[in-house]
Write an enzyme that holds these catalytic residues in place. Structure first.
Site, mmCIF file in Angstrom:
data_model
loop_
_atom_site.group_PDB
_atom_site.id
_atom_site.type_symbol
_atom_site.label_atom_id
_atom_site.label_comp_id
_atom_site.label_asym_id
_atom_site.label_seq_id
_atom_site.Cartn_x
_atom_site.Cartn_y
_atom_site.Cartn_z
ATOM 1 N N ARG A 112 -7.742 -0.069 0.533
ATOM 2 C CA ARG A 112 -8.298 -1.245 -0.149
ATOM 3 C C ARG A 112 -8.645 -0.935 -1.595
ATOM 4 O O ARG A 112 -8.671 -1.834 -2.439
ATOM 5 C CB ARG A 112 -9.497 -1.779 0.640
ATOM 6 C CG ARG A 112 -10.654 -0.817 0.723
ATOM 7 C CD ARG A 112 -11.647 -1.220 1.812
ATOM 8 N NE ARG A 112 -11.141 -0.905 3.152
ATOM 9 C CZ ARG A 112 -11.779 -1.195 4.282
ATOM 10 N NH1 ARG A 112 -12.935 -1.820 4.255
ATOM 11 N NH2 ARG A 112 -11.262 -0.864 5.452
ATOM 12 N N LYS A 167 -9.791 12.731 8.596
ATOM 13 C CA LYS A 167 -9.406 12.164 9.896
ATOM 14 C C LYS A 167 -9.506 13.252 10.964
ATOM 15 O O LYS A 167 -8.903 14.311 10.814
ATOM 16 C CB LYS A 167 -7.980 11.617 9.825
ATOM 17 C CG LYS A 167 -7.882 10.320 9.036
ATOM 18 C CD LYS A 167 -6.506 9.702 9.160
ATOM 19 C CE LYS A 167 -6.419 8.400 8.375
ATOM 20 N NZ LYS A 167 -7.227 7.312 8.936
ATOM 21 N N ASP A 215 1.609 6.069 5.830
ATOM 22 C CA ASP A 215 0.619 5.194 5.186
ATOM 23 C C ASP A 215 1.150 4.561 3.893
ATOM 24 O O ASP A 215 0.427 3.843 3.200
ATOM 25 C CB ASP A 215 -0.671 5.979 4.925
ATOM 26 C CG ASP A 215 -1.917 5.093 5.034
ATOM 27 O OD1 ASP A 215 -1.822 4.018 5.648
ATOM 28 O OD2 ASP A 215 -2.960 5.479 4.482
ATOM 29 N N ASP A 241 -12.025 7.362 3.694
ATOM 30 C CA ASP A 241 -10.845 7.029 4.491
ATOM 31 C C ASP A 241 -10.491 5.536 4.373
ATOM 32 O O ASP A 241 -9.428 5.123 4.825
ATOM 33 C CB ASP A 241 -11.088 7.413 5.957
ATOM 34 C CG ASP A 241 -9.802 7.484 6.760
ATOM 35 O OD1 ASP A 241 -8.718 7.455 6.148
ATOM 36 O OD2 ASP A 241 -9.888 7.576 8.003
ATOM 37 N N LYS A 245 0.844 -1.201 0.000
ATOM 38 C CA LYS A 245 0.000 0.000 0.000
ATOM 39 C C LYS A 245 0.876 1.245 0.000
ATOM 40 O O LYS A 245 1.646 1.478 0.929
ATOM 41 C CB LYS A 245 -0.911 0.010 1.240
ATOM 42 C CG LYS A 245 -1.690 1.322 1.410
ATOM 43 C CD LYS A 245 -2.652 1.270 2.610
ATOM 44 C CE LYS A 245 -3.276 2.645 2.885
ATOM 45 N NZ LYS A 245 -4.180 2.663 4.053
HETATM 46 N N1 BES Z 1 -4.359 4.384 6.909
HETATM 47 C C1 BES Z 1 -5.509 4.059 7.660
HETATM 48 C C2 BES Z 1 -5.274 2.960 8.682
HETATM 49 C C3 BES Z 1 -4.300 3.238 9.795
HETATM 50 C C4 BES Z 1 -4.730 3.666 11.017
HETATM 51 C C5 BES Z 1 -2.957 3.014 9.623
HETATM 52 C C6 BES Z 1 -3.850 3.891 12.035
HETATM 53 C C7 BES Z 1 -2.060 3.248 10.653
HETATM 54 C C8 BES Z 1 -2.496 3.681 11.859
HETATM 55 C C9 BES Z 1 -6.628 3.581 6.735
HETATM 56 O O1 BES Z 1 -6.627 4.109 5.455
HETATM 57 C C10 BES Z 1 -7.906 3.966 7.370
HETATM 58 O O2 BES Z 1 -8.120 5.122 7.541
HETATM 59 N N2 BES Z 1 -8.725 2.993 7.714
HETATM 60 C C11 BES Z 1 -9.973 3.227 8.331
HETATM 61 C C12 BES Z 1 -10.992 2.328 7.652
HETATM 62 C C13 BES Z 1 -12.390 2.604 8.036
HETATM 63 C C14 BES Z 1 -12.841 3.932 7.492
HETATM 64 C C15 BES Z 1 -13.242 1.486 7.501
HETATM 65 C C16 BES Z 1 -9.842 2.890 9.797
HETATM 66 O O3 BES Z 1 -9.173 1.917 10.125
HETATM 67 O O4 BES Z 1 -10.386 3.611 10.611
HETATM 68 ZN ZN ZN Z 2 -4.779 4.694 4.727
HETATM 69 ZN ZN ZN Z 3 -7.648 5.979 5.323
#
Ligand code: BES
Ligand code: ZN
Ligand code: ZN
Length: 471
Positions: free
Chosen positions: A323, A249, A260, A319, A237
């Protein structure tokens, strides 16, 4: 730099690895040896400091994964002391190759610093420049491999630590090209026009809010005679920065999101080390790159996009972007008929919440033996994988009312529903590694340091190394 030496001129900063029972070492006096043997009855790490010498000792009674990891961590402490006392060289003694190498690895990885933004870099730079291994048990090739892996982990950390203002998609691509020039690997970069022509709607969709065009890197390496093998494909990724997009966020959840692209950094550097070490295998690495921002035309919640494999996705949360870009890379991977696909991604906060910084969250549909093998290698490198279930029940929540899939499940088991989302985009045997918890740390975590950790590089290298030998 790590090197093997056959003769010790005048070692003044010494690290001895011993089982705590015998202590046969010509550089340590009989009195000193008595002191250490007593100290080691109760501790795993002991030291003696005089104005002219620093002697440190790490005890390891066996060679289990846990003990080897303790050796890395205690050796990291020794490295810190060497720096605190201004030594340029540390000489490691020991009779067990595995333990001596682990100690060298701990010292070397611990010695990493990220200094480019300081105006007084020289003053801050560690004094330690050289790790000398004085041990007949250690083979030259092992030292060479350790140098390659140290370089790779340091490089992955650098990439993660660089802020997006000076390390965007374009700069990432340039950096990878530069890296690969020192290996026999081939580099191909799909630009925005090619990505558009291929219909990679996930990568294009996430990129809509960005002023920097996306890219898809394809790296390939095949050792002589392995050109016809079905490849192992690594996917990483590469979100150069994740603001969350219009699902912005909140609070300080955004801080650290320059990391990321850790999955991308990990697979690029694991791949580089495989090519550099000329492992007898064929390996392809795919890296989708973009940042995730807001902008006039950025994705909004409710948009439907069409992915490279033709499936449509209702984007319910901008966010959950990782995926989307990985999905395109995974279906693209299938066009190379992989024997196995492994991705590494900072995919979900759920993974981090589930087990914190203590392990990679792994799951997949590859056969049991392959998964067990990867887990075994990971435990041996000190980069444990905790396997999560991958039952089809978790697919249910990804059904959309208006498209083939939605990019958001329920709040529960978010790391697994994310993995199941990705599974829709590959027909190959597949393992998904969610490295959200392990890839970045705010405060120093032994030899992983602070900031980007590079966790995953050594595991993937060792896995490829063993896996290619078994085929
Ligand atoms: N990059 C984030 C995940 C992440 C969180 C990586 C903390 C490292 C530390 C990812 O893109 C994300 O924001 N995921 C969301 C998904 C949700 C919206 C379904 C999450 O995990 O909150
Ligand atoms: Zn992310
Ligand atoms: Zn994200």
């Amino acid at each position: 730099m790590i090197k093997k030496i056959d003769r010790v001129e005048e070692a003044t900063c010494i690290l001895v690895i011993t089982d705590g029972k015998t202590f046969d070492n010509s550089v340590v006096t009989a009195d000193e040896q008595r002191y250490f043997l007593e100290a080691l009855e109760e501790q795993e790490f002991a030291f003696l400091k005089s104005p002219s010498r620093l002697i440190m000792v790490v005890k390891a009674e066996d060679q289990t994964d846990e003990t080897v990891e303790k050796v890395r961590r205690n050796a990291a402490k020794a490295g810190d002391s060497a720096n605190a006392n201004n030594y340029k060289t540390i000489t490691i003694y020991g009779e067990e190759a595995k333990l001596v190498l682990a100690a060298a690895e701990g010292v070397a990885l611990n010695n990493y610093q990220f200094l480019p933004y300081f105006s007084d870099q020289d003053k801050r730079s560690n004094s330690l420049k050289e790790v000398c291994i004085y041990s007949q048990a250690v083979a030259e090739e092992e030292v060479e491999k350790l140098n390659i892996l140290t370089t790779a982990v340091w490089s992955a950390r650098d990439m993660v630590n660089m802020p997006v203002i000076s390390f965007n998609t374009t700069e990432f691509v340039a950096r990878v090209k530069e890296m690969m020039a020192s290996s026999d690997a081939s580099v191909e970069v799909l630009d925005k026009a090619q990505i558009t022509a291929l219909g990679m709607g996930g990568l294009l969709g996430v990129n809509l809010g960005s002023t920097v065009p996306p890219a898809m890197i394809k790296l390939e390496y095949a050792a002589k005679g392995c050109e016809e093998q079905k490849p192992l494909v690594l996917v990483g990724k590469g979100v150069l920065y994740d603001t969350g997009g219009y699902n912005l966020k909140p609070g300080n959840y955004m801080s650290g999101m320059k990391s990321d692209m850790s999955g991308a950094a990990v697979v690029a550097n694991a791949f580089w080390s495989v090519a550099k070490a000329k492992l007898p295998t064929r390996i392809i690495t795919l890296i989708p790159l973009t940042d995730n921002r807001i902008g006039d035309n950025a994705l909004v919640s409710g948009d439907v996009i069409k992915m490279y494999n033709g499936k449509t996705v209702e984007v319910l949360n901008t966010d959950a972007e990782g995926r989307l870009i990985l999905a395109d890379a995974l279906s693209y991977a299938d066009t190379f008929h992989p024997a196995l696909v492994i991705d590494a991604a900072t995919l979900t906060g759920a993974a981090e919440r589930a087990i914190g910084k203590y392990a990679i969250v792994g799951m997949g549909n590859a056969d049991e033996a392959t998964m067990q093998h990867l887990k075994k290698v990971a435990a041996a490198t000190g980069e444990r994988i905790a396997e999560f279930p991958f039952w089809d029940d978790y697919k249910e929540v990804l059904k959309s009312e208006i498209a083939d899939l939605k990019n958001l499940g329920e709040i529960n088991a978010g790391m697994i529903t994310a993995g199941k989302f990705l599974e829709h985009f590959t027909e190959s045997p597949y393992i998904h590694l969610d490295i959200a918890g392990v890839s970045f740390t705010d405060k120093k975590e032994s030899y992983r340091g602070s900031g980007g950790t590079g966790v995953g590089v050594r595991t993937l290298f060792d896995f490829v190394s063993e896996w290619s030998n078994k085929r």
